[in-house]
Design a protein around this motif. Structure first.
Motif, mmCIF file in Angstrom:
data_model
loop_
_atom_site.group_PDB
_atom_site.id
_atom_site.type_symbol
_atom_site.label_atom_id
_atom_site.label_comp_id
_atom_site.label_asym_id
_atom_site.label_seq_id
_atom_site.Cartn_x
_atom_site.Cartn_y
_atom_site.Cartn_z
ATOM 1 N N GLY A 467 0.783 -1.231 0.000
ATOM 2 C CA GLY A 467 0.000 0.000 0.000
ATOM 3 C C GLY A 467 0.808 1.271 0.000
ATOM 4 O O GLY A 467 0.239 2.365 0.014
ATOM 5 N N ASN A 468 2.136 1.192 -0.032
ATOM 6 C CA ASN A 468 2.984 2.386 -0.003
ATOM 7 C C ASN A 468 3.499 2.730 -1.398
ATOM 8 O O ASN A 468 4.240 1.948 -2.000
ATOM 9 C CB ASN A 468 4.173 2.172 0.938
ATOM 10 C CG ASN A 468 3.806 2.347 2.389
ATOM 11 O OD1 ASN A 468 3.591 3.458 2.862
ATOM 12 N ND2 ASN A 468 3.699 1.231 3.106
ATOM 13 N N VAL A 469 3.082 3.889 -1.896
ATOM 14 C CA VAL A 469 3.633 4.433 -3.132
ATOM 15 C C VAL A 469 4.776 5.361 -2.744
ATOM 16 O O VAL A 469 4.587 6.291 -1.946
ATOM 17 C CB VAL A 469 2.566 5.221 -3.929
ATOM 18 C CG1 VAL A 469 3.171 5.773 -5.217
ATOM 19 C CG2 VAL A 469 1.374 4.337 -4.240
ATOM 20 N N VAL A 470 5.960 5.090 -3.293
ATOM 21 C CA VAL A 470 7.153 5.870 -2.929
ATOM 22 C C VAL A 470 7.469 6.836 -4.074
ATOM 23 O O VAL A 470 7.743 6.407 -5.195
ATOM 24 C CB VAL A 470 8.359 4.959 -2.653
ATOM 25 C CG1 VAL A 470 9.533 5.775 -2.134
ATOM 26 C CG2 VAL A 470 7.987 3.871 -1.650
ATOM 27 N N VAL A 471 7.415 8.134 -3.787
ATOM 28 C CA VAL A 471 7.630 9.172 -4.793
ATOM 29 C C VAL A 471 8.990 9.818 -4.565
ATOM 30 O O VAL A 471 9.327 10.189 -3.427
ATOM 31 C CB VAL A 471 6.524 10.251 -4.719
ATOM 32 C CG1 VAL A 471 6.742 11.317 -5.803
ATOM 33 C CG2 VAL A 471 5.152 9.616 -4.850
ATOM 34 N N THR A 472 9.786 9.926 -5.634
ATOM 35 C CA THR A 472 11.070 10.617 -5.534
ATOM 36 C C THR A 472 10.816 12.105 -5.402
ATOM 37 O O THR A 472 10.132 12.708 -6.239
ATOM 38 C CB THR A 472 11.931 10.335 -6.776
ATOM 39 O OG1 THR A 472 12.114 8.920 -6.908
ATOM 40 C CG2 THR A 472 13.291 11.005 -6.662
ATOM 41 N N LEU A 473 11.371 12.704 -4.358
ATOM 42 C CA LEU A 473 11.119 14.110 -4.063
ATOM 43 C C LEU A 473 12.291 14.957 -4.529
ATOM 44 O O LEU A 473 13.412 14.811 -4.041
ATOM 45 C CB LEU A 473 10.898 14.302 -2.559
ATOM 46 C CG LEU A 473 10.506 15.707 -2.106
ATOM 47 C CD1 LEU A 473 9.104 16.058 -2.600
ATOM 48 C CD2 LEU A 473 10.581 15.824 -0.587
#
Length: 790
Positions: A467-473
């Motif tokens: 359930g974790n979407v990891v977005v590059t910041l």
């Protein structure tokens, strides 16, 4: 004479259609397998061979030591290459490679790409083929050189030389936009290149942007290449490199090393798997060993199979040999006839293997290792040399023993029936035993890897990635604005962030606690990170969003850290790093912050501020996982319209590791299937010949009242001895070899007895399947057919 030999050879092949087909199929499969292995090794042995001075190129590596164990590091101090060139005439050139992430906007499209800074000598040291542009212009201070792939992505198929390109750099959160003029485009990078790049700009540009600190030995370059006279000249430099070692250690007190290592570029693909922070394409040495074992085992299995059938077939031709000797044939002529027959059969089999390799095996292998090995299959002279060698070896292995043995018999003994080919069949039984042994070994290892792959995928991670979407910041993006907008979405449950991507990389620190230096890994994360990721707090508390000091002064430690420190608990104790004191407020379970190949070691989860984040973790509602990124992307585009959206799902973070294990399973599984096919066909052919020799004995037994049990034992007796041999030697060797491979690829995995049991059952099943038709034929045949001439 040769014409007659050929006619006789072809007639014998046609006459014995079934045994010939079995031999051709078996040899063809083995040749196809060996060609895959050969092509892969040939490709690996010629990495970077498009460079004219490959033999003179070397890479600087650092060597650290802890508790007597040495570790190689791929990055090297930035000042070292230029200083070596200035200090030693043996060094002709040096170039540094440094990579940074940039944003390129072309039209309405925004791309995040990697850009490499290189010294001007790069274009003299390397021979990457140029598609557009002139090499002498590539060193222009405001110029940029693209790869063909990036050029097509930005401009399609048109020539972009002379056009301007706007590139956005980020330095410590500050954005700098630089306009470059495209000076050239490289052709598609050769498959043989051991490392890749995307876009090249002069290293001096890195300095003018303030991203380089000349003379600073605490700053590293991703790769430093040297061009030297030879390896011996570098050895002399290594003996006089104490000055460089002192400069590095003085600038890197927490990361001291014991030596510098100079690795030849031509052998880098066999070496870089041992190097941390390496940037080269490489294959683990275990893969090479495994492929060699599979290739050799398959070939040996076929040769044993082939020799077995050849010996059994030759025994049926004793009367033919006797008649030919009576008619005047010499021993030399009989030997030549046998060799020629085998040469014809092996030539056909090698042709079949070549077709199988071209259209089946190599395309399948390309799905596992994305390398086009088919393009040089027919125009590589080494392939043809290998094929000719296979034909000669195969011909000699199948014909030498029976031809030399039979041709020595005297005609009168043959005609009287006094000459028999090894009545006790010790040699043939030994070959058959080795066949079963090799098959048992391959099947057991394949089953072990398939079984372990399933178990590894089901192994607990130590946290809940689902359930974790990891977005590059991007450093120029606002985490707070993105977080506030995400919270307005009904599908978002919580949001957190970290400086390092969990499961992909960590930061190594040397910390001080209780007066001792300890090397640990660390993850800098926002308070609440552990709770959102499902990392269990076994004692104490999580970093709290309500406590501002937790962002700068608090830390969590895992059980491996407590074990390393010999503590029952660490709550309330302090850890010092670079003059700053952190207090341990919580203890976590051991979770996999690296892949499953690496045992869980000590790790610190340190608090950080939103400005330090590199990744945002968006926890979404269950059931929306597969499309969750689309709603997150909409929010990102709303908040950051000029920045690219890059993401991954956290539960896919170990896919590369899993895929490596799956690849091994696929290769061993395919090899075991091929070996099973070869073994079954070989047993079938051998049983056919054995049955032909024993039909009179079986008929006599049937007349005397023997039942089907007696027939089964008579036909299977030879195979039962072979199975016993395979089990006796195969069990311990398979157990040991599987343990060795697991130790290299998955140290946490344990060897099980299940694959050995299943392999034993497989051998029995293969034998039953292979001889069942012969047993049925022997049982239902009319005895008078085989006894009427007595």
């Amino acid at each position: 004479m040769i014409k007659n030999y050929l006619k006789l050879g072809i007639r014998n092949l046609v006459k014995n259609k079934l045994s010939s087909a079995i031999n051709i199929l078996g040899l063809g499969l083995a040749v196809g397998c060996c060609l895959v292995v050969f092509q892969f090794f040939d490709f690996s042995m010629h990495f970077d061979n498009f460079n004219h001075n490959l033999d003179h190129l070397f890479v600087i590596e650092r060597v650290s030591e802890k508790e007597g164990n040495q570790q190689l590091w791929g990055n090297s101090p930035s000042p070292m290459g230029p200083m070596l060139k200035a200090d030693f005439p043996q060094i002709k050139n040096s170039t540094r490679i440094n990579q940074t992430g940039v944003i390129i906007k072309q039209g309405d499209n925004v791309f995040r790409e990697n850009l490499e800074f290189v010294d001007d000598a790069f274009y003299q040291m390397f021979d990457y083929p140029v598609k557009w542009g002139k090499k002498q212009d590539f060193t222009d201070q405001d110029g940029i050189v693209l790869t063909e792939e990036l050029s097509q992505k930005l401009f399609g198929k048109e020539n972009p030389v002379g056009r301007n390109l706007s590139v956005r750099f980020n330095k410590n959160g500050q954005e700098t936009i630089v306009n470059f003029t495209i000076k050239g485009v490289f052709e598609k990078q050769p498959d043989e290149a051991s490392w890749d790049f995307h876009a090249l700009v002069p290293y001096s540009k890195m300095t003018s942007l303030g991203m380089d600190r000349p003379g600073d030995w605490s700053q590293s370059s991703m790769i430093t290449f040297l061009e030297a006279n030879d390896e011996a000249s570098l050895l002399s430099i290594q003996n006089r490199s104490r000055k460089y070692l002192q400069l590095y250690n003085a600038a890197n007190v927490d990361d001291k090393i014991v030596a510098f290592h100079y690795q030849p570029l031509k052998t880098m693909n066999f070496h870089s798997y041992k190097v941390t922070n390496e940037r080269f394409n490489s294959t683990h040495i275990a893969a090479y060993i495994m492929l060699v074992i599979i290739g050799i085992s398959t070939l040996l299995l076929v040769y044993f199979n082939y020799m077995n059938i050849a010996i059994a077939s030759a025994a049926t031709r004793l009367k033919e040999i006797g008649v030919r000797k009576v008619m005047g044939s010499t021993r030399r002529q009989i030997i030549v006839q046998f060799l020629l027959e085998n040469f014809i059969l092996c030539s056909i089999a090698v042709g079949v293997g070549l077709v199988l390799a071209k259209y089946i095996f190599l395309p399948w292998f390309m799905q596992i290792a994305p390398i086009d090995l088919t393009k040089n299959l027919f125009n590589n002279y080494r392939t043809w040399v290998a094929l000719v060698a296979l034909v000669i070896i195969s011909s000699l292995s199948g014909a030498s023993y029976p031809s030399l043995y039979i041709s020595a018999f005297k005609p009168i003994n043959i005609m009287k029936g006094n000459s028999k080919m090894g009545s006790k069949n010790r040699f043939r039984k030994s070959l058959l035993g080795f066949q079963f042994f090799l098959t048992f070994l391959t099947i057991s290892i394949a089953i072990a890897f398939v079984r372990e792959t399933k178990q590894i995928k089901a192994r607990p991670w130590g946290y809940d990635p689902a359930g974790n979407v990891v977005v590059t910041l991007d450093k120029t993006a606002s985490f707070d604005a993105f977080k506030d907008e995400l919270k307005n979405s009904s599908t978002v449950k919580s949001v957190t962030g970290s400086a390092q991507s969990l499961g992909q990389f960590t930061r190594q620190l040397v910390v001080k606690t209780e007066g001792k230096d300890e090397t640990v890994q660390s993850i800098s994360a926002l308070p609440g990170f552990a709770t959102q990721m499902g990392i269990s707090i076994t004692k104490g508390r999580d970093l709290s969003p309500q406590l501002q000091s937790d962002q700068t002064d608090a830390v969590l430690v895992n059980q491996a850290f407590l074990k390393q420190m010999h503590w029952n608990t660490g709550i309330g104790k302090n850890i010092d790093y670079q003059g700053h004191r952190y207090q341990i407020v919580g203890e976590t379970n051991d979770f996999h912050f690296q892949d499953f190949e690496t045992p869980v070691g000590p790790v610190l989860v340190m608090g950080c501020k939103p400005a330090d984040l590199g990744y945002v973790y968006v926890k979404t509602s269950s059931g929306l996982f597969s499309t969750a990124h689309t709603s997150v992307e909409k929010v990102w585009k709303k908040v950051n319209p000029n920045l690219p959206f890059e993401y991954h799902y956290q539960d896919a973070v170990f896919d590369n590791y899993f895929s490596g294990f799956v690849q091994v399973s696929q290769v061993t599984g395919a090899a075991s299937i091929i070996m099973v096919v070869i073994c079954i066909t070989g047993i079938f052919g051998l049983a056919l010949l054995i049955l032909g020799k024993k039909m009179k004995e079986i008929s006599v037994r049937k007349v005397l009242g023997a039942g089907i049990g007696s027939i089964i034992y008579l036909i299977n007796r030879e195979f039962l001895y072979a199975i016993g041999f395979a089990i006796l030697f195969g069990l311990p060797l398979s157990w040991w070899l599987t343990g060795v491979l697991f130790g290299i690829i998955a140290p946490e995995s344990g060897v099980s007895v299940v694959p050995l049991v299943l392999s034993f059952i497989s051998l029995i099943a293969m034998t039953v399947i292979s001889v069942s038709w012969h047993i049925f034929k022997a049982h239902t045949s009319n005895p008078t057919k085989y006894l009427k001439d007595e």
